[in-house]
Design a protein around this motif. Structure first.
Motif, short mmCIF file in Angstrom:
data_model
loop_
_atom_site.label_atom_id
_atom_site.label_comp_id
_atom_site.label_asym_id
_atom_site.label_seq_id
_atom_site.Cartn_x
_atom_site.Cartn_y
_atom_site.Cartn_z
N ARG A 83 0.97 -1.36 -0.10
CA ARG A 83 -0.06 0.03 -0.16
C ARG A 83 0.79 1.14 -0.01
NH1 ARG A 83 -3.12 -3.02 3.78
NH2 ARG A 83 -2.17 -1.92 5.46
N LEU A 84 1.88 1.26 0.79
CA LEU A 84 2.84 2.59 0.70
C LEU A 84 3.69 2.60 -0.57
CD1 LEU A 84 4.39 4.82 2.49
CD2 LEU A 84 6.04 2.96 3.23
N ALA A 85 4.14 1.70 -1.39
CA ALA A 85 4.55 1.76 -2.44
C ALA A 85 3.53 2.24 -3.52
CB ALA A 85 5.01 0.21 -2.92
N LEU A 86 2.11 1.62 -3.57
CA LEU A 86 1.34 2.20 -4.52
C LEU A 86 1.06 3.68 -4.17
CD1 LEU A 86 -1.13 -0.80 -4.36
CD2 LEU A 86 0.19 -0.05 -6.34
N ARG A 87 1.04 4.22 -2.96
CA ARG A 87 0.47 5.62 -2.66
C ARG A 87 1.79 6.43 -3.32
NH1 ARG A 87 -1.58 4.59 3.41
NH2 ARG A 87 -3.51 3.80 3.03
N LEU A 88 2.73 6.02 -2.96
CA LEU A 88 4.34 6.89 -3.37
C LEU A 88 4.26 6.77 -4.86
CD1 LEU A 88 7.11 5.45 -0.91
CD2 LEU A 88 5.67 7.85 -0.77
N ALA A 89 3.85 5.66 -5.60
CA ALA A 89 3.93 5.59 -7.15
C ALA A 89 2.76 6.63 -7.62
CB ALA A 89 3.58 4.30 -7.81
N LEU A 91 1.54 9.18 -6.10
CA LEU A 91 2.04 10.63 -5.91
C LEU A 91 2.94 11.09 -7.01
CD1 LEU A 91 2.35 10.85 -1.75
CD2 LEU A 91 0.43 11.87 -3.55
N LEU A 92 3.91 10.18 -7.16
CA LEU A 92 5.03 10.34 -8.07
C LEU A 92 4.44 10.46 -9.72
CD1 LEU A 92 8.00 10.73 -8.90
CD2 LEU A 92 8.27 8.30 -9.31
N GLY A 93 3.31 9.79 -10.16
CA GLY A 93 2.79 9.69 -11.29
C GLY A 93 1.98 10.94 -11.49
N ALA A 94 1.30 11.44 -10.49
CA ALA A 94 0.38 12.61 -10.34
C ALA A 94 1.25 13.77 -10.53
CB ALA A 94 -0.54 12.65 -9.30
N GLY A 95 2.25 13.82 -9.78
CA GLY A 95 3.51 14.87 -9.99
C GLY A 95 3.78 15.03 -11.09
N THR A 96 4.18 13.88 -11.70
CA THR A 96 4.81 13.84 -13.28
C THR A 96 3.94 14.50 -14.46
OG1 THR A 96 6.37 12.02 -12.51
CG2 THR A 96 6.16 12.45 -14.97
N GLY A 97 2.50 13.88 -14.19
CA GLY A 97 1.57 14.17 -15.05
C GLY A 97 1.39 15.85 -15.05
N VAL A 98 1.32 16.39 -13.82
CA VAL A 98 0.83 17.88 -13.65
C VAL A 98 2.36 18.68 -14.56
CG1 VAL A 98 0.82 19.70 -11.92
CG2 VAL A 98 -0.62 17.64 -11.78
N ALA A 99 3.47 18.17 -14.20
CA ALA A 99 4.58 18.89 -14.49
C ALA A 99 4.47 18.79 -16.26
CB ALA A 99 5.89 18.44 -14.00
N LEU A 100 4.37 17.74 -16.61
CA LEU A 100 4.14 17.32 -18.14
C LEU A 100 3.13 18.34 -18.86
CD1 LEU A 100 4.69 13.54 -18.60
CD2 LEU A 100 6.54 15.34 -19.29
#
Length: 304
Positions: A83-89, A91-100
């Motif tokens: 669950r922790l790994a999925l949450r971190l992934a 968050l990282l994916g969302a941040g990457t998408g917003v940056a793109l």
């Protein structure tokens, strides 16, 4: 007589005191011995308990209840880590998408830093960003899949300039050159026997085009090394190919030449799968110095 009796009394009292002191010393010694024995017994009992526990862990199987409890705890730890790994992934994916979206969804700017208007300016701000980002990646994908231009070569030369009647499209890697690597020299490219003869003899009859699936940065100096006299008319690289089913395909319909007068030479049949009757599949060169394929190809093309 009285003095003698007093002296005798004092002697008896001194003897009694010494006897009492000796008795106390004996009791203290016995107490210390008893406490030492108790401490020794405690140490021996602790060692025996540890020995039995070690033997139980090595020689005895834990009860099913203990195993089930340990398995349950292990699964809970794994589930928590997942669950922790999925949450971190996430968050990282969302941040990457917003940056793109922010980077590729903004208006282009001119040399003065002013925004260049486009067809998305009338949309809401968020929709503008999304549509520009989608268009950017769509165009980028199209650039990879499709050739850079529907006319990869300029128009044929007109008189008084000489235009060869045929066009020869030939691959560079494993047809004209073979890459080799060693600890001493690193990567280097070996020329296939007969390459100078092919270029020199076919140049009057064929417009020679080196069309390779390598990038221009890699292939351009290599072509210079194999063609110092300038027999190669044009050079096309990976960006001019059509990417299909994992292969870089050379579409001669984009060459701006009569397809009936174009010959494609490659070591991979997939390279000319769109026009198979225009292609010649030459054996892939492995670097052997006894190879005669280019001499035979030169003789065949001259006779044709």
């Amino acid at each position: 007589m009285a003095a003698a009796a007093a002296a005798a009394g004092r002697a008896v009292a001194a003897c009694g005191a010494r006897a009492a002191l000796g008795a106390r010393r004996v009791r203290a010694a016995l107490g210390r011995a008893a406490s030492g024995t108790a401490g020794t017994d405690a140490v021996l009992r602790e060692r025996l308990r540890r020995h039995q526990a070690a033997e139980g862990s090595l020689g005895h199987t834990p009860s099913p209840e203990v195993e089930e409890e340990e398995e349950r705890r292990r699964r809970e730890r794994m589930a928590a880590a997942r669950r922790l790994a999925l949450r971190l992934a996430g968050l990282l994916g969302a941040g990457t998408g917003v940056a793109l979206v922010y980077i590729f969804g903004s208006n282009a700017v001119d040399e003065h830093g002013a925004k260049i208007p486009d067809e998305f300016d009338d949309d809401p701000v968020g929709i503008q960003q999304l549509r520009r980002t989608y268009k950017y990646f769509k165009d980028y994908r199209q650039m990879i899949i499709e050739p850079t231009s529907p006319k990869l070569l300029p128009d044929p030369l007109c008189e008084p300039y000489y235009q060869p009647p045929y066009t020869l499209v030939i691959e560079l890697t494993d047809v004209l050159l073979h890459p080799e690597w060693s600890l001493v020299t690193g990567w280097r490219f070996k020329k296939r026997p007969g390459i100078e003869s092919l270029l020199q003899q076919l140049a009057p009859l064929y417009e020679i085009v080196v069309f390779t699936s390598e990038t221009g940065m890699t292939a351009f100096p290599l072509i210079d090394s194999v063609d110092p006299h300038g027999f190669v008319s044009y050079r096309l690289f990976r960006d001019a190919t059509r990417y299909m089913d994992g292969h870089h395909v050379k579409d001669i319909s984009c060459l701006n030449r009569d397809p009936a007068k174009v010959v494609v030479v490659d070591c991979r049949r997939e390279a000319f799968c769109l026009q198979p009757y225009n292609g010649l599949a030459l054996p892939r060169w492995d670097g052997s110095s006894d190879d005669r394929a280019l001499y035979d190809l030169t003789a065949f093309l001259k006779s044709g």
